[in-house]
Design an enzyme around this catalytic site. Sequence first.
Site, PDB file in Angstrom:
ATOM      1  N   ARG A  43       3.026  19.957   7.184  1.00  0.00           N
ATOM      2  CA  ARG A  43       4.029  18.973   7.610  1.00  0.00           C
ATOM      3  C   ARG A  43       5.228  19.590   8.339  1.00  0.00           C
ATOM      4  O   ARG A  43       5.679  19.017   9.329  1.00  0.00           O
ATOM      5  CB  ARG A  43       4.484  18.111   6.423  1.00  0.00           C
ATOM      6  CG  ARG A  43       3.326  17.326   5.794  1.00  0.00           C
ATOM      7  CD  ARG A  43       3.762  16.282   4.768  1.00  0.00           C
ATOM      8  NE  ARG A  43       4.450  15.172   5.409  1.00  0.00           N
ATOM      9  CZ  ARG A  43       5.745  15.003   5.428  1.00  0.00           C
ATOM     10  NH1 ARG A  43       6.540  15.860   4.818  1.00  0.00           N
ATOM     11  NH2 ARG A  43       6.289  13.985   6.055  1.00  0.00           N
ATOM     12  N   GLU A  79       0.826  -1.217   0.000  1.00  0.00           N
ATOM     13  CA  GLU A  79       0.000   0.000   0.000  1.00  0.00           C
ATOM     14  C   GLU A  79       0.856   1.261   0.000  1.00  0.00           C
ATOM     15  O   GLU A  79       0.862   2.011   0.978  1.00  0.00           O
ATOM     16  CB  GLU A  79      -0.868   0.018   1.263  1.00  0.00           C
ATOM     17  CG  GLU A  79      -1.819  -1.136   1.393  1.00  0.00           C
ATOM     18  CD  GLU A  79      -2.411  -1.233   2.796  1.00  0.00           C
ATOM     19  OE1 GLU A  79      -1.778  -0.781   3.770  1.00  0.00           O
ATOM     20  OE2 GLU A  79      -3.504  -1.777   2.906  1.00  0.00           O
ATOM     21  N   CYS A  83      -1.833  33.222  10.906  1.00  0.00           N
ATOM     22  CA  CYS A  83      -1.585  34.042  12.076  1.00  0.00           C
ATOM     23  C   CYS A  83      -1.026  33.201  13.222  1.00  0.00           C
ATOM     24  O   CYS A  83      -1.681  33.040  14.252  1.00  0.00           O
ATOM     25  CB  CYS A  83      -2.881  34.734  12.473  1.00  0.00           C
ATOM     26  SG  CYS A  83      -2.562  36.141  13.500  1.00  0.00           S
TER      27      CYS A  83
HETATM   28  N1  LLP Z   1      -1.020   1.572   4.775  1.00  0.00           N
HETATM   29  C1  LLP Z   1      -1.339   1.937   6.024  1.00  0.00           C
HETATM   30  C2  LLP Z   1      -2.105   1.012   6.849  1.00  0.00           C
HETATM   31  C3  LLP Z   1      -0.952   3.195   6.513  1.00  0.00           C
HETATM   32  O1  LLP Z   1      -1.252   3.528   7.754  1.00  0.00           O
HETATM   33  C4  LLP Z   1      -0.232   4.081   5.679  1.00  0.00           C
HETATM   34  C5  LLP Z   1       0.153   5.407   6.147  1.00  0.00           C
HETATM   35  C6  LLP Z   1       0.076   3.660   4.377  1.00  0.00           C
HETATM   36  C7  LLP Z   1      -0.323   2.392   3.958  1.00  0.00           C
HETATM   37  C8  LLP Z   1       0.841   4.519   3.403  1.00  0.00           C
HETATM   38  O2  LLP Z   1       2.098   4.812   3.893  1.00  0.00           O
HETATM   39  P1  LLP Z   1       3.164   5.583   2.960  1.00  0.00           P
HETATM   40  O3  LLP Z   1       3.519   4.684   1.833  1.00  0.00           O
HETATM   41  O4  LLP Z   1       2.509   6.826   2.477  1.00  0.00           O
HETATM   42  O5  LLP Z   1       4.292   5.871   3.888  1.00  0.00           O
HETATM   43  N2  LLP Z   1       0.684  12.264   7.450  1.00  0.00           N
HETATM   44  C9  LLP Z   1       1.996  11.657   7.597  1.00  0.00           C
HETATM   45  C10 LLP Z   1       2.027  10.239   7.088  1.00  0.00           C
HETATM   46  C11 LLP Z   1       1.048   9.347   7.794  1.00  0.00           C
HETATM   47  C12 LLP Z   1       1.059   7.948   7.228  1.00  0.00           C
HETATM   48  C13 LLP Z   1      -0.077   7.170   7.782  1.00  0.00           C
HETATM   49  N3  LLP Z   1      -0.233   5.863   7.261  1.00  0.00           N
HETATM   50  C14 LLP Z   1       3.034  12.494   6.855  1.00  0.00           C
HETATM   51  O6  LLP Z   1       2.664  13.546   6.330  1.00  0.00           O
HETATM   52  O7  LLP Z   1       4.214  12.153   6.838  1.00  0.00           O
END
Ligand code: LLP
Length: 443
Positions: free
Chosen positions: A330, A290, A361
């Site tokens: 971020r 994923e 702000c």
């Molecule tokens: N699968 C599950 C169950 C997840 O919880 C996540 C991300 C992904 C796949 C995808 O992960 P990726 O390949 O994008 O690393 N908002 C945070 C990132 C939170 C990720 C949450 N889960 C940021 O801006 O770094």
Amino acid sequence: MFLHGTSSINEQGHLTIGGCDVTNLAQEFGTPLYIVDEALVRQRAGEYVKAFQASGLKFQVAYASKAFSVMAMCVIAEQEGLSLDVVSDGELYTALQAGFPAERIHFHGNNKTPDEINMALDANIGCFVVDNFVELDLLNALAAAQGKKVNILLRITPGVEAHTHDYISTGQQDSKFGFDLGNGAAKQAIAKALTLSNLEVLGVHSHIGSQIFEVEGFRMAVDKVAGFAVDIRSELGLTFKVINLGGGFGIRYVEGDTPLPISEYVGAITNAIITNFKAADFPLPEIWVEPGRSMVGDAGTTLYTVGTNKNIPGVRKYIAVDGGMTDNPRPALYQSRYEALLANRANDPAEETVSVAGKCCESGDMLIWDLELPKAESGDLLAVFCTGAYNYAMASNYNRIRRPAVVFVKDGSADLAVKRESLHNIVENDVIPARLAKSALAK
Ligand code: LLP
């Protein structure tokens, strides 16, 4: 120069992406503007698919739409043969509205509501990733009410937690997600799921973290999941058909970041699966992953117009842009770092160190600390790179700032994928209760 995908600098010293001069994009669509390099997104999708094909295993690459969920992106995911991971009715609705095939949608989340589950059941999605015991009963009951038997994976916490550069083998127990492998909850969950007649257990899911630069954690997770698969087969007679190893594959936000090529992450996972499952004389399962960030992160660039500045001699010079934590929270949330350049004067030499502030702000509204730039004047364009993942997705209307437009660029054409919010959009859901209306006050 820190350029990704199709980005380059033209003879006028302007940044171009997908063959489009970004100064023209600023004129046509305004700023701030999210620009998506469509060719790079498709390239990343292709890298995943190719790497899995090379393994000979059956697979699904499910784009984690939480990274950037808009209908145009769902269409591209569909065209590239990906599956889709959604986490809410909003992400599910976006996918369905885009015509994404329901059977390739996987539904995640640690607190799916009955309404969300019913919506997914109505749509006949491909798989639910069940997170906890309450959901097991709820999903079974709601599926029974619709006379359906649904595919599920059980999300397990394998006891491997990634911190980008290293791994902890025990810390993961304290997580809001999933059934713990170490304390027996995962086994109990499978035993229970096998008694629920409207659920079909395909296998298990494990996600160890995000922005990971090494393969070791994935190998450790595969080892644990494979051991668990063997236990479950011998104790409960269930053979896992699917193992989902989540996302988390890292990208290069700044010069010092050292992610691996996608083929190495996938190769490490598929090799570990083949080795472990063959050794246990177990049929090779289908592998799902994923990826979110690594599918869209470096394909995104945010274009801002520079406005004011403030020089504090001997301390710091701030330059302010027309966006900020509303379009990219971020840096404020995670101290994330980004690279940027002056997009209309990309060949000019750096002359000073500035810090890039947003227009919200609060003092925490900073995009980049200590960036080397030519002397930026009001009206210059600043391009911030690698904003494709978790930027638009996490944007807000703080200070009632309107969310920017999103354009997809490719081969010299730029097409709107999301319109800039209007001032009308800002108030369209507001209601003035009748008793507060002027006429009521006048009485
Ligand atoms: N699968 C599950 C169950 C997840 O919880 C996540 C991300 C992904 C796949 C995808 O992960 P990726 O390949 O994008 O690393 N908002 C945070 C990132 C939170 C990720 C949450 N889960 C940021 O801006 O770094």
